[in-house]
Design an enzyme around this catalytic site. Structure first.
Site, PDB file in Angstrom:
ATOM      1  N   LYS A  34      -1.188 -15.807   9.848  1.00 41.76           N
ATOM      2  CA  LYS A  34      -0.288 -14.941  10.616  1.00 41.76           C
ATOM      3  C   LYS A  34       0.592 -15.657  11.646  1.00 41.76           C
ATOM      4  O   LYS A  34       1.705 -16.030  11.335  1.00 41.76           O
ATOM      5  CB  LYS A  34      -1.085 -13.802  11.253  1.00 41.76           C
ATOM      6  CG  LYS A  34      -1.556 -12.803  10.208  1.00 41.76           C
ATOM      7  CD  LYS A  34      -1.885 -11.438  10.780  1.00 41.76           C
ATOM      8  CE  LYS A  34      -1.940 -10.394   9.697  1.00 41.76           C
ATOM      9  NZ  LYS A  34      -3.247 -10.183   9.093  1.00 41.76           N
ATOM     10  N   TYR A  56       0.812  -1.222   0.000  1.00 36.87           N
ATOM     11  CA  TYR A  56       0.000   0.000   0.000  1.00 36.87           C
ATOM     12  C   TYR A  56       0.841   1.266   0.000  1.00 36.87           C
ATOM     13  O   TYR A  56       0.520   2.214   0.697  1.00 36.87           O
ATOM     14  CB  TYR A  56      -0.932   0.027   1.215  1.00 36.87           C
ATOM     15  CG  TYR A  56      -1.969  -1.058   1.170  1.00 36.87           C
ATOM     16  CD1 TYR A  56      -3.054  -0.946   0.320  1.00 36.87           C
ATOM     17  CD2 TYR A  56      -1.850  -2.200   1.945  1.00 36.87           C
ATOM     18  CE1 TYR A  56      -3.998  -1.949   0.255  1.00 36.87           C
ATOM     19  CE2 TYR A  56      -2.784  -3.205   1.879  1.00 36.87           C
ATOM     20  CZ  TYR A  56      -3.855  -3.069   1.028  1.00 36.87           C
ATOM     21  OH  TYR A  56      -4.792  -4.050   0.951  1.00 36.87           O
ATOM     22  N   TYR A  71     -11.793  -6.961   7.994  1.00 38.51           N
ATOM     23  CA  TYR A  71     -10.706  -7.114   7.022  1.00 38.51           C
ATOM     24  C   TYR A  71     -10.459  -8.606   6.829  1.00 38.51           C
ATOM     25  O   TYR A  71     -10.275  -9.333   7.805  1.00 38.51           O
ATOM     26  CB  TYR A  71      -9.421  -6.428   7.500  1.00 38.51           C
ATOM     27  CG  TYR A  71      -8.275  -6.666   6.529  1.00 38.51           C
ATOM     28  CD1 TYR A  71      -8.148  -5.899   5.379  1.00 38.51           C
ATOM     29  CD2 TYR A  71      -7.374  -7.710   6.729  1.00 38.51           C
ATOM     30  CE1 TYR A  71      -7.139  -6.151   4.460  1.00 38.51           C
ATOM     31  CE2 TYR A  71      -6.364  -7.969   5.816  1.00 38.51           C
ATOM     32  CZ  TYR A  71      -6.257  -7.184   4.679  1.00 38.51           C
ATOM     33  OH  TYR A  71      -5.264  -7.448   3.774  1.00 38.51           O
ATOM     34  N   ASP A  99     -12.752 -15.908  10.915  1.00 36.42           N
ATOM     35  CA  ASP A  99     -11.423 -15.571  10.418  1.00 36.42           C
ATOM     36  C   ASP A  99     -10.547 -15.270  11.629  1.00 36.42           C
ATOM     37  O   ASP A  99     -10.583 -14.169  12.182  1.00 36.42           O
ATOM     38  CB  ASP A  99     -11.525 -14.367   9.478  1.00 36.42           C
ATOM     39  CG  ASP A  99     -10.168 -13.939   8.926  1.00 36.42           C
ATOM     40  OD1 ASP A  99      -9.135 -14.411   9.449  1.00 36.42           O
ATOM     41  OD2 ASP A  99     -10.140 -13.130   7.986  1.00 36.42           O
TER      42      ASP A  99
HETATM   43  C1  LIG Z   1      -3.867 -10.399   7.734  1.00 37.68           C
HETATM   44  C2  LIG Z   1      -5.238 -10.894   7.647  1.00 37.68           C
HETATM   45  C3  LIG Z   1      -5.705 -11.571   6.504  1.00 37.68           C
HETATM   46  C4  LIG Z   1      -4.859 -11.749   5.260  1.00 37.68           C
HETATM   47  O1  LIG Z   1      -3.724 -12.493   5.485  1.00 37.68           O
HETATM   48  P1  LIG Z   1      -2.493 -12.396   4.444  1.00 37.68           P
HETATM   49  O2  LIG Z   1      -1.536 -13.430   4.931  1.00 37.68           O
HETATM   50  O3  LIG Z   1      -1.968 -10.998   4.558  1.00 37.68           O
HETATM   51  O4  LIG Z   1      -3.033 -12.683   3.098  1.00 37.68           O
HETATM   52  C5  LIG Z   1      -7.000 -12.057   6.515  1.00 37.68           C
HETATM   53  N1  LIG Z   1      -7.802 -11.884   7.584  1.00 37.68           N
HETATM   54  C6  LIG Z   1      -7.382 -11.251   8.692  1.00 37.68           C
HETATM   55  C7  LIG Z   1      -8.303 -11.143   9.855  1.00 37.68           C
HETATM   56  C8  LIG Z   1      -6.091 -10.719   8.765  1.00 37.68           C
HETATM   57  O5  LIG Z   1      -5.715 -10.059   9.866  1.00 37.68           O
END
Ligand SMILES: *Cc1c(COP(=O)(O)O)cnc(C)c1O
Length: 436
Positions: free
Chosen positions: A276, A18, A146, A247
């Site tokens: 992550k 970004y 997100y 997520d």
């Molecule tokens: C970082 C993140 C993603 C995306 O993960 P990437 O490894 O950057 O593709 C998806 N969902 C959440 C909640 C995140 O914090």
């Protein structure tokens, strides 16, 4: 390349996340990382308050993970997962399914968080198709979320704060309920979930799944909400036979104080994404977990297979790192450490609210947030924190930290002090006295 050459080439040819190539901001070359410290190429050392976008937790260069990687490197760094399998991936799958909320029994390895969400979307769609409900093709999510940067996941990010405006006509159109507004400690009242409930009821026959980040909305604004919201949501999903996707990419692996944030609510999703922190921040790896029911639905569908398969799926090195990282969770009292971090963040950030420019201070687990009333000058604050020996990466209106669990109290104090100074500097648009 010497350092000035490297910086010049980087500025002129290499994209960073970004960031503009029209007005490239300063980037800081890093030479090494140990424990909670980053050493810059110019010799300065920074206390890391961001943990490589929330992925590092046991410390950089941890000897146990390094050793596991060295061992794996000498055996099998990578092999395709189509038609072949290997010990690190299968053992990791077994461990993850054992640790995950109840009922999750199958797992797909993805190569990044965004892809694990893409896979979750496909699982939900294919499940509905296989269950004879082909008309359920849309998803419902909440605002302020997100879920990643790919086209499928972008469509689930906050529709105003996210990137929808740049990709009009390309992104799928999903249903958006208001962001959960009930605070962490508060109950979830009828009105807190009424709009979501109404959307589910009205569009139940079009909706394949609900997807959201449990308890903490991360990159969408660092908002923390009541676990009871998730309890209510689970009930609603059951009522309409709609899948629930959690997520846990940001929240998983201890970040909020529990191994998974869903545990605060005592609920289990039908599909769960992790990423992550999975490898302790060493390598890219993610996974999508699902229940027997979801897998059976997919198996009953037209092809019977889940339609996905990345080249570097279940990378053996990354799997070995993840196994070593999960083992570490059993070898030190990370829960007490995260509790202590939470207490310290609460104490040391509390006074920031006295600044009229600060809207709110929020803390949960190893997450500390100062939300300003207006967007911050992120590049300026980045430079400011580096000048003060700390690595922070503010975005939007938030100045936050997600330190590693092994951070020492004095190091954390340094981070919170710089956050407060940064908030004060932002308020005055020049470094001023801190309120903390
Ligand atoms: C970082 C993140 C993603 C995306 O993960 P990437 O490894 O950057 O593709 C998806 N969902 C959440 C909640 C995140 O914090």
């Amino acid at each position: 390349m010497n350092l000035p050459e490297l910086e010049k080439f980087d500025r002129e040819h290499v994209w960073h996340p970004y960031t503009s190539m029209r007005h490239p901001p300063v980037t800081f070359p890093v030479a090494s990382a140990f424990g909670t410290r980053l050493t810059l190429a110019d010799g300065r050392t920074l206390i890391d308050g961001v943990s490589s976008w929330w992925s590092a937790c046991h410390g950089y260069n941890h000897p146990a993970i390094n050793q596991a990687l060295h061992r794996q490197l000498d055996q099998l760094p990578h092999v395709m997962f189509g038609g072949l399998t290997h010990q690190p991936a299968v053992e990791l799958a077994a461990r993850l399914l054992e640790l995950a909320p109840e009922g999750l029994t199958k797992l797909f390895f993805a190569d990044s968080g965004s892809i694990s969400v893409e896979v979750a979307i496909k699982m939900a769609m294919q499940y509905q198709l296989g269950s004879g409900r082909a008309e359920r093709r849309r998803l419902l999510t909440v605002r302020g979320g997100y879920h990643g940067d790919t086209l499928g996941t972008m469509a689930l990010c906050d529709p105003t704060e996210g990137m929808h405006a740049f990709f009009g006509g390309v992104l799928a159109e999903h249903f958006f309920a208001p962001a959960p507004a009930c605070p962490f400690e508060a109950p979830c009242r009828e009105k807190d979930i009424a709009e979501l409930a109404a959307l589910l009821e009205r569009h139940q026959h079009e909706i394949a799944a609900v997807i959201l980040e449990p308890v903490l909305q991360g990159a969408g604004g660092m908002r923390i909400y009541s676990p009871q919201y998730l309890v209510r949501l689970r009930e609603l999903c059951d009522r309409y036979d709609i899948l629930l996707i959690l997520d846990e990419i940001a929240t998983g692996f201890g970040r909020t104080g529990r191994l998974f944030a869903a545990q605060y609510a005592g609920i289990a999703p039908d599909i769960m994404c992790v990423g992550k922190g999975l490898t302790g921040g060493f390598l890219t790896l993610a996974a999508t977990l699902c229940s027997d029911r979801v897998a059976a639905g997919i198996a009953a569908g037209p092809v019977g297979a889940l339609m996905h398969g990345p080249t570097f799926m279940a990378n053996a090195l990354a799997s070995a790192a993840a196994l070593a990282s999960l083992k570490l969770f059993g070898e030190y009292d990370w829960q007490s450490r995260v509790k202590a971090i939470e207490r310290q963040l609460k104490t040391e950030l509390a006074a920031a609210v006295q600044s009229p420019a600060v809207k709110e201070v929020r803390v949960l687990g190893a997450v500390g947030v100062i939300e300003m009333r207006s967007p911050v000058d992120a590049p300026a604050l980045q430079q400011f924190s580096v000048d003060h020996g700390v690595w922070l990466r503010p975005f939007g209106s938030v100045i936050y930290t997600m330190p590693q669990f092994v951070i020492e109290p004095e190091e954390l104090s340094r981070i919170t002090a710089v956050m407060c100074l940064a908030a004060a500097a932002e308020a005055a648009k020049k470094p001023e006295r801190s309120f903390c």
